[in-house]
Design a protein around this motif. Structure first.
Motif, PDB file in Angstrom:
ATOM      1  N   PRO A  36      37.987  40.950  42.163  1.00 50.28           N
ATOM      2  CA  PRO A  36      38.906  40.030  42.853  1.00 50.28           C
ATOM      3  C   PRO A  36      38.160  39.157  43.851  1.00 50.28           C
ATOM      4  CG  PRO A  36      39.211  42.285  43.625  1.00 50.28           C
ATOM      5  CD  PRO A  36      38.297  42.366  42.443  1.00 50.28           C
ATOM      6  N   GLN A  37      38.754  38.063  44.239  1.00 52.70           N
ATOM      7  CA  GLN A  37      38.110  37.096  45.120  1.00 52.70           C
ATOM      8  C   GLN A  37      37.703  37.710  46.450  1.00 52.70           C
ATOM      9  OE1 GLN A  37      37.529  34.119  43.682  1.00 52.70           O
ATOM     10  NE2 GLN A  37      36.226  33.582  45.422  1.00 52.70           N
ATOM     11  N   THR A  38      38.464  38.701  46.900  1.00 49.75           N
ATOM     12  CA  THR A  38      38.172  39.327  48.196  1.00 49.75           C
ATOM     13  C   THR A  38      36.962  40.253  48.155  1.00 49.75           C
ATOM     14  OG1 THR A  38      39.787  41.054  47.634  1.00 49.75           O
ATOM     15  CG2 THR A  38      40.555  39.206  49.001  1.00 49.75           C
ATOM     16  N   ASP A  39      36.486  40.601  46.962  1.00 51.13           N
ATOM     17  CA  ASP A  39      35.375  41.554  46.828  1.00 51.13           C
ATOM     18  C   ASP A  39      34.136  40.917  46.217  1.00 51.13           C
ATOM     19  OD1 ASP A  39      37.019  43.579  47.825  1.00 51.13           O
ATOM     20  OD2 ASP A  39      37.741  44.130  45.828  1.00 51.13           O
ATOM     21  N   GLN A  40      33.967  39.618  46.365  1.00 49.24           N
ATOM     22  CA  GLN A  40      32.850  38.924  45.733  1.00 49.24           C
ATOM     23  C   GLN A  40      31.505  39.366  46.311  1.00 49.24           C
ATOM     24  OE1 GLN A  40      33.347  36.130  43.036  1.00 49.24           O
ATOM     25  NE2 GLN A  40      34.750  37.883  43.008  1.00 49.24           N
ATOM     26  N   ILE A  41      30.489  39.381  45.449  1.00 47.36           N
ATOM     27  CA  ILE A  41      29.149  39.847  45.805  1.00 47.36           C
ATOM     28  C   ILE A  41      28.278  38.655  46.185  1.00 47.36           C
ATOM     29  CG2 ILE A  41      27.084  41.020  44.944  1.00 47.36           C
ATOM     30  CD1 ILE A  41      28.964  42.391  42.877  1.00 47.36           C
ATOM     31  N   ALA A  42      27.598  38.770  47.319  1.00 49.02           N
ATOM     32  CA  ALA A  42      26.675  37.718  47.743  1.00 49.02           C
ATOM     33  C   ALA A  42      25.245  38.024  47.319  1.00 49.02           C
ATOM     34  CB  ALA A  42      26.736  37.539  49.264  1.00 49.02           C
ATOM     35  N   ASP A  43      24.893  39.310  47.306  1.00 50.30           N
ATOM     36  CA  ASP A  43      23.528  39.698  46.954  1.00 50.30           C
ATOM     37  C   ASP A  43      23.550  41.122  46.418  1.00 50.30           C
ATOM     38  OD1 ASP A  43      20.821  39.455  46.575  1.00 50.30           O
ATOM     39  OD2 ASP A  43      20.294  39.994  48.631  1.00 50.30           O
ATOM     40  N   LEU A  44      22.544  41.444  45.607  1.00 48.42           N
ATOM     41  CA  LEU A  44      22.412  42.773  45.020  1.00 48.42           C
ATOM     42  C   LEU A  44      20.977  43.248  45.142  1.00 48.42           C
ATOM     43  CD1 LEU A  44      24.295  42.646  41.575  1.00 48.42           C
ATOM     44  CD2 LEU A  44      24.964  43.980  43.572  1.00 48.42           C
ATOM     45  N   SER A  45      20.812  44.553  45.211  1.00 49.21           N
ATOM     46  CA  SER A  45      19.483  45.155  45.086  1.00 49.21           C
ATOM     47  C   SER A  45      19.577  46.262  44.055  1.00 49.21           C
ATOM     48  CB  SER A  45      19.010  45.716  46.435  1.00 49.21           C
ATOM     49  OG  SER A  45      19.908  46.700  46.923  1.00 49.21           O
ATOM     50  N   PHE A  46      18.579  46.337  43.186  1.00 46.44           N
ATOM     51  CA  PHE A  46      18.571  47.379  42.167  1.00 46.44           C
ATOM     52  C   PHE A  46      18.156  48.711  42.792  1.00 46.44           C
ATOM     53  CE2 PHE A  46      17.991  43.625  39.393  1.00 46.44           C
ATOM     54  CZ  PHE A  46      19.042  43.852  38.520  1.00 46.44           C
ATOM     55  N   LYS A  47      18.803  49.780  42.318  1.00 46.84           N
ATOM     56  CA  LYS A  47      18.483  51.114  42.774  1.00 46.84           C
ATOM     57  C   LYS A  47      17.912  51.913  41.608  1.00 46.84           C
ATOM     58  CE  LYS A  47      21.488  53.180  45.481  1.00 46.84           C
ATOM     59  NZ  LYS A  47      20.700  53.294  46.730  1.00 46.84           N
ATOM     60  N   ASN A  48      17.352  53.076  41.908  1.00 48.21           N
ATOM     61  CA  ASN A  48      16.795  53.934  40.871  1.00 48.21           C
ATOM     62  C   ASN A  48      17.885  54.317  39.883  1.00 48.21           C
ATOM     63  OD1 ASN A  48      15.451  55.767  39.317  1.00 48.21           O
ATOM     64  ND2 ASN A  48      14.933  57.172  40.969  1.00 48.21           N
ATOM     65  N   ALA A  49      17.685  53.973  38.609  1.00 47.48           N
ATOM     66  CA  ALA A  49      18.712  54.222  37.604  1.00 47.48           C
ATOM     67  C   ALA A  49      18.791  55.683  37.181  1.00 47.48           C
ATOM     68  CB  ALA A  49      18.458  53.352  36.376  1.00 47.48           C
ATOM     69  N   GLU A  50      17.830  56.494  37.620  1.00 54.86           N
ATOM     70  CA  GLU A  50      17.852  57.927  37.293  1.00 54.86           C
ATOM     71  C   GLU A  50      18.304  58.694  38.523  1.00 54.86           C
ATOM     72  OE1 GLU A  50      14.830  61.518  35.849  1.00 54.86           O
ATOM     73  OE2 GLU A  50      14.364  59.431  35.417  1.00 54.86           O
ATOM     74  N   GLN A  51      19.425  59.392  38.394  1.00 55.68           N
ATOM     75  CA  GLN A  51      20.006  60.120  39.509  1.00 55.68           C
ATOM     76  C   GLN A  51      19.955  61.618  39.242  1.00 55.68           C
ATOM     77  OE1 GLN A  51      21.290  58.431  42.407  1.00 55.68           O
ATOM     78  NE2 GLN A  51      20.021  56.937  41.336  1.00 55.68           N
ATOM     79  N   LEU A  52      19.453  62.375  40.217  1.00 60.93           N
ATOM     80  CA  LEU A  52      19.355  63.824  40.097  1.00 60.93           C
ATOM     81  C   LEU A  52      20.400  64.491  40.968  1.00 60.93           C
ATOM     82  CD1 LEU A  52      15.483  64.162  40.327  1.00 60.93           C
ATOM     83  CD2 LEU A  52      16.871  64.023  38.275  1.00 60.93           C
TER      84      LEU A  52
END
Length: 277
Positions: A36-52
């Protein structure tokens, strides 16, 4: 006719388009089309795709894409190529990792950042009275007995791509454009006029096979072969709806060199059953 662009339903193609550092503008634009318009993303950072899990004995989760926005909200983006047993259970299980990782040491008030799980499905859910037939986008949140949202910080968004059938002239929203792009990318020989903005031009450039080096092209061809093999045998097995079908699929996967973990995930058989084949 020889394909000009990657198949985005392959592991290589999907991560080339959305999972590389240079792909962040594409991923942000795609997610914003879903939100929705109220939750728009301005920037992203990738995180470790493997979760323990919290201990070595806990099972791990490996996401296709795992990232965090400027507000600390987490996004899991998964491409699912074929039906598998307990698919919904798997997505719920995966969502527990970005929740638990927010725990702080010492005193903590338990306030959590939102978690979004996005699944791009190259298959359809089994239809039933609780699912709208033909719907492409399913947005799921925790609700009470009156249908009111009880908790708004955990959202599951499933995209049933086989249900997307809009033609180019019928596209109205940014999400329509993205779904059309994903659904038909491998078939394009030229860039449709509607995709002339900078984001989609970047997407087509990244997806063009002619821009891949020899090593990348080899990885893509291997990924494409796995996709086609898996899709064929798994779709057949689930269409038959028989346990023997899953065993046949598992044998074929094993013969093609897939790992036991992958076969377990895709067929629902146990590792003991697969090792015995």
């Amino acid at each position: 006719m020889k394909a000009k662009y990657v198949n985005p339903f392959t592991d290589f193609g999907f991560k080339k388009l959305f999972g590389e550092e240079a792909s962040k503008p594409l991923l942000i634009d795609f997610l914003n089309a879903l939100l929705p318009q109220t939750d728009q993303i301005a920037d992203l950072s990738f995180k470790n795709a493997e979760q323990l899990g919290p201990s070595d004995s806990d099972r791990k989760a490996i996401y296709d894409i795992y990232c965090q926005n400027q507000k600390g909200e987490r996004f899991i983006v998964e491409l699912q190529k074929a039906k598998q047993n307990y698919f919904k259970d798997r997505t719920i299980y995966y969502s527990t990792f970005p929740i638990r990782e927010q725990a702080e040491k010492g005193e903590w008030d338990y306030q959590l950042k939102a978690v979004y799980c996005v699944g791009i499905l190259d298959f359809t859910f089994d239809e039933g009275p609780d699912l709208a037939t033909g719907e492409v986008v399913h947005t799921v949140r925790l609700k009470d007995q009156y249908g009111r949202v009880f908790y708004d910080k955990l959202t599951y968004i499933y995209l049933e791509m086989p249900h997307f059938g809009l033609r180019e002239a019928e596209l109205q929203t940014r999400l329509d454009q993205w779904l059309y792009f994903i659904r038909h990318l491998e078939d394009f020989q030229d860039i449709p006029a509607m995709f002339g903005d900078a984001i989609f031009m970047q997407a087509f450039e990244k997806a063009e096979l002619a821009h891949l080096g020899p090593a990348e092209l080899d990885r893509y061809e291997q990924s494409l072969k796995v996709y086609r093999d898996l899709k064929g045998v798994i779709d057949t097995a689930f269409a038959e709806g028989r346990a023997e079908g899953k065993v046949d699929v598992a044998r074929k996967m094993k013969a093609k060199g897939l790992s036991v973990a992958d076969i377990v995930e895709l067929t629902g058989l146990t590792d003991t059953e697969i090792k015995a084949l």
